[in-house]
Write an enzyme that holds these catalytic residues in place. Sequence first.
Site, short mmCIF file in Angstrom:
data_model
loop_
_atom_site.label_atom_id
_atom_site.label_comp_id
_atom_site.label_asym_id
_atom_site.label_seq_id
_atom_site.Cartn_x
_atom_site.Cartn_y
_atom_site.Cartn_z
N LYS A 98 0.84 -1.21 0.00
CA LYS A 98 0.00 0.00 0.00
C LYS A 98 0.87 1.26 0.00
O LYS A 98 2.01 1.23 0.47
CB LYS A 98 -0.91 0.01 1.24
N1 T4K Z 1 -9.96 -4.65 1.13
C1 T4K Z 1 -9.39 -4.34 -0.06
C2 T4K Z 1 -10.19 -3.60 -1.08
C3 T4K Z 1 -8.06 -4.71 -0.31
O1 T4K Z 1 -7.50 -4.40 -1.50
C4 T4K Z 1 -7.34 -5.40 0.69
C5 T4K Z 1 -5.99 -5.83 0.44
C6 T4K Z 1 -7.97 -5.67 1.93
C7 T4K Z 1 -9.30 -5.28 2.10
C8 T4K Z 1 -7.26 -6.38 3.05
O2 T4K Z 1 -6.14 -5.63 3.48
P1 T4K Z 1 -4.98 -6.35 4.39
O3 T4K Z 1 -5.68 -7.28 5.36
O4 T4K Z 1 -4.04 -7.05 3.45
O5 T4K Z 1 -4.32 -5.21 5.14
C9 T4K Z 1 -2.35 -8.02 -2.14
C10 T4K Z 1 -2.14 -7.45 -0.74
O6 T4K Z 1 -1.62 -8.46 0.12
C11 T4K Z 1 -3.43 -6.95 -0.15
O7 T4K Z 1 -3.09 -6.13 0.96
C12 T4K Z 1 -4.20 -6.13 -1.18
N2 T4K Z 1 -5.46 -5.70 -0.70
C13 T4K Z 1 -4.44 -6.95 -2.44
C14 T4K Z 1 -5.20 -6.18 -3.47
O8 T4K Z 1 -3.18 -7.30 -2.97
P2 T4K Z 1 -2.07 -10.46 -2.81
O9 T4K Z 1 -2.35 -11.72 -2.10
O10 T4K Z 1 -2.44 -10.36 -4.23
O11 T4K Z 1 -0.55 -9.96 -2.54
P3 T4K Z 1 0.81 -10.57 -2.77
O12 T4K Z 1 1.36 -10.95 -1.47
O13 T4K Z 1 0.73 -11.57 -3.84
O14 T4K Z 1 1.65 -9.30 -3.29
C15 T4K Z 1 1.42 -8.63 -4.53
C16 T4K Z 1 2.74 -8.46 -5.27
O15 T4K Z 1 3.66 -7.73 -4.51
C17 T4K Z 1 3.41 -9.77 -5.64
O16 T4K Z 1 3.86 -9.62 -6.98
C18 T4K Z 1 4.63 -9.86 -4.72
C19 T4K Z 1 4.90 -8.42 -4.37
N3 T4K Z 1 5.41 -8.25 -3.01
C20 T4K Z 1 4.55 -8.43 -1.95
C21 T4K Z 1 5.00 -8.29 -0.68
C22 T4K Z 1 4.07 -8.52 0.49
C23 T4K Z 1 6.73 -7.93 -2.81
O17 T4K Z 1 7.49 -7.80 -3.78
N4 T4K Z 1 7.18 -7.77 -1.52
C24 T4K Z 1 6.36 -7.92 -0.46
O18 T4K Z 1 6.81 -7.75 0.71
O19 T4K Z 1 -2.79 -9.32 -2.02
#
Ligand code: T4K
Length: 388
Positions: free
Chosen positions: A199
Amino acid sequence: MTKVEEIVSHLPIQPLDEPIPVGQLYFPDWCDYEQAMRGIFEREYYNNNGPLVTALESQLENFLNVKHAICVSNATHGLMIAAQAMELTGKVILPAHTFIASAQSLLWCGLTPVFCDVQKDGHHIDSTKLEALITDDVSAIMAVNLWGGAADIDALEKIASKHDIKLYFDSAQAFGCEYQGKKVGGFGDLEVFSLHATKVLSAGEGGLICTNNDELANKIRSIRPSYGNFEKVAIEKVANSRMSEAQAAVALLNLKSYKDYQRNNENIYNLYSKRLSSIPGISIVNPEGVTLSNFQSLVCSVDEEKFGCSRDDLLNILKHFSVLARRYFYPGVHKTVDFEHYGYKLPNTDRLSNVAIQLPIGAQVEKDVVNFICDVIAQTHEKSLCHG
Ligand code: T4K
């Protein structure tokens, strides 16, 4: 050879050395973080509403111009606590074009999600379709502010007030955005932000609940809680959703640089916008309904007929060149295992889930990376016409 393999083999481009993710990944300078961590170790106070969490809450209240900013462990827990604190019952209306966490927070609280379609020409809940869904057992509307834009807040407030139901916002993606010149955070009964690593304002992992209602704020704090006062805790269901001092240290440092992050995102957005506007079949989603955006996400839609290949083919071609674009949100939440048996018909949500693609934006996205991504997309279009 598949169409993707055919196109890739004709593109005179080398993949990036390092894969590039879609997310923001704005993190503070290491020396500043080290100093902040040393302070935590010297104080020997690591958790339970320490001085950094307290300072963060107070700075966020000023920044967002809200009475109460309450830090929690992440936005998913924030949404669960919110539903609990507002004492919601029965059904809650929300869009299905959202992250699964919006709906899951309701299931955790024993509530039934009712999905409303999004606008025909937008990504936010269609307020004109809402009233038909409001029955006696609906206790709230949860609107979701997406991609650095906002829902039609005025219309939603009018509907919620007319039907005397709660209105709250999943503003996980909306930190720093302004609606009619006013920071998102103080609308409806409450708003929930995410401070996840991806974020624009990050604590690594974290969340924030904002409200101008003192009574609600007290309830939220006792559900979160910081413990210490067992007599008080015993009267509420507790979630143990505290933010640690280490997380608050990251967020405090990031908050100082927030305006630079926002400006950097805006420049990246403008460059994408300029480059992509000349590619047939690719339309960039402008931040909707806001007077100031955080440019949290860069979302485009792909018109297969005009572009020459499908959204999913483009996704695979970008992946080949180490660009980890995503198809948020696919499928719509109404089509996921928990909800598909209800048989919801949400044509606008379904259309978006088939055409939307999210491209990288944020700290790691230099100008030449944007140009590289746009070159791949432009040349994919040209080659698609030859290899259709
Ligand atoms: N409501 C809405 C509308 C939301 O968009 C979200 C979260 C929530 C509620 C819930 O918020 P939180 O409980 O998470 O605070 C990602 C995020 O994890 C998530 O926060 C976000 N929205 C959502 C839209 O996207 P994933 O599962 O697709 O994320 P992930 O871990 O695959 O990461 C995305 C990309 O970023 C990947 O290509 C890897 C990269 N990345 C990720 C992390 C964590 C990095 O390069 N380094 C890192 O440290 O959900």
